[in-house]
Scaffold this motif. Sequence first.
Motif, PDB file in Angstrom:
ATOM      1  N   LEU B  63      15.465  38.031 -75.088  1.00  0.00           N
ATOM      2  CA  LEU B  63      15.348  37.130 -73.941  1.00  0.00           C
ATOM      3  C   LEU B  63      13.974  37.164 -73.304  1.00  0.00           C
ATOM      4  O   LEU B  63      13.620  36.289 -72.538  1.00  0.00           O
ATOM      5  CB  LEU B  63      16.407  37.479 -72.900  1.00  0.00           C
ATOM      6  N   GLU B  76      10.362  45.670 -74.298  1.00  0.00           N
ATOM      7  CA  GLU B  76      11.081  46.871 -73.890  1.00  0.00           C
ATOM      8  C   GLU B  76      12.578  46.630 -73.771  1.00  0.00           C
ATOM      9  O   GLU B  76      13.381  47.477 -74.152  1.00  0.00           O
ATOM     10  CB  GLU B  76      10.527  47.336 -72.556  1.00  0.00           C
ATOM     11  N   LEU B  77      12.915  45.447 -73.268  1.00  0.00           N
ATOM     12  CA  LEU B  77      14.336  45.128 -73.141  1.00  0.00           C
ATOM     13  C   LEU B  77      14.986  45.102 -74.519  1.00  0.00           C
ATOM     14  O   LEU B  77      16.127  45.547 -74.686  1.00  0.00           O
ATOM     15  CB  LEU B  77      14.513  43.772 -72.449  1.00  0.00           C
ATOM     16  N   ASP B  80      15.797  48.545 -75.485  1.00  0.00           N
ATOM     17  CA  ASP B  80      16.984  49.011 -74.755  1.00  0.00           C
ATOM     18  C   ASP B  80      18.249  48.451 -75.383  1.00  0.00           C
ATOM     19  O   ASP B  80      19.241  49.159 -75.538  1.00  0.00           O
ATOM     20  CB  ASP B  80      16.916  48.542 -73.289  1.00  0.00           C
ATOM     21  N   LEU B  81      18.199  47.154 -75.723  1.00  0.00           N
ATOM     22  CA  LEU B  81      19.409  46.511 -76.245  1.00  0.00           C
ATOM     23  C   LEU B  81      19.734  47.007 -77.650  1.00  0.00           C
ATOM     24  O   LEU B  81      20.894  47.148 -78.003  1.00  0.00           O
ATOM     25  CB  LEU B  81      19.249  44.986 -76.230  1.00  0.00           C
ATOM     26  N   GLU B  84      21.434  50.110 -77.164  1.00  0.00           N
ATOM     27  CA  GLU B  84      22.791  49.822 -76.706  1.00  0.00           C
ATOM     28  C   GLU B  84      23.696  49.467 -77.892  1.00  0.00           C
ATOM     29  O   GLU B  84      24.835  49.929 -77.980  1.00  0.00           O
ATOM     30  CB  GLU B  84      22.729  48.649 -75.722  1.00  0.00           C
TER      31      GLU B  84
END
Lengths: 198, 177
Positions: B63, B76-77, B80-81, B84
């Motif tokens: 995104l 970075e997101l 993280d995902l 996850e």
Amino acid sequence: MKRFLIPLALFFVLIGFLAVGLNLDPREVPSPLVGKSAPLFQLPQLDDGGKTFSPRDMLGKVWLLNVWATWCVSCRAEHPLLVAFTRQHGDLVNLPIVGLSYKEVRGDGEIDVSKISPVDELQLTRKRAAAWLAEHGNPYALSALDVDGRVGIDYGVYGVPETYVIDKAGIIRYKQIGPLTPDVLNKKILPLVKELEK
Amino acid sequence: MSQRNLGAFGAFEKIGVARLPILLLLSCILLTGLAQAREAAPLAEDVVVEKRMVAISEELRCLVCQNESLAGSHAELAQDLRREIRTLIKQDKTDAEIMDFMVSRYGDFVRYRPPMKASTYLLWFGPFLLLIGALIVLVAYLRRRSGSTEVAAEATLSAEERRQAEALLKQGDSDNK
């Protein structure tokens, strides 16, 4: 003459599509969370080391959840607006703003988190967030610390700042992606809050 | 490997020029091996988990950089995902459950393959509608054109012109003989 009318009409249709399409912001992704319960979490608070915050604490109130970080440039632009809002309307409008400090340490590209222990990271988060709020003003009723960004994932955060309007039943009513502007605050959020207060 | 460069590797000269390329090659292999081992360390230890994670995240949009898949993005997101997704895989979640996890947070936009539902019918079938429309226009146009040329040919040839044409054709025939 008639044979030119069809291409001309098609041309205007194309212009219409482009005019609308090029003015859309692809970064504004409609959130599937609007209309759903705000995901629950339990996070340490900024001020009091022992206390935690959960959205459950806010049941019965309309409130704003504002996701921010000190390394976030747009938050810096947004912050004075929030401070001014709390200062001016703090007593008139009952609209607590809860700050969610998002990946304060690991989000900052200049710090290598692999060298910092989780305890130290939380401590550094507290220090940085508190210093920043002391310097720029604190518009928040309280601040919760999302150190690793895990709560951010549950809220579908993909860029700070983001702001959620949550109603008395704990349902997300609106999501603002990117910084709040006076326009958004006065024309969208405050009327919505008034509506929800009824 | 030129002879002149060897001078720089003074220490190697005793080994002999013939063996030097092999030695260099071996050390290269060894060094790249080491370098890769160092990069791979923070990744998931489990190859199966990693494979599934990549397969799932290739279907998902990052995104932050919207034209990149979650698998290929360095945002970075995205990291993280991916972490996850790894966690979810280790919790024995199915691919569909993981997809639901992402869609419930980020919306259908996160999927590169939009789901088939009422609001996306136009997206899925629109191109075929356009194709059918274009075919209808094409057929209508071709019919009209072939019709109009016949009419035009008949209309423009008067009896006199027809006679002339036949005369010319006959002349051509006799010329060929």
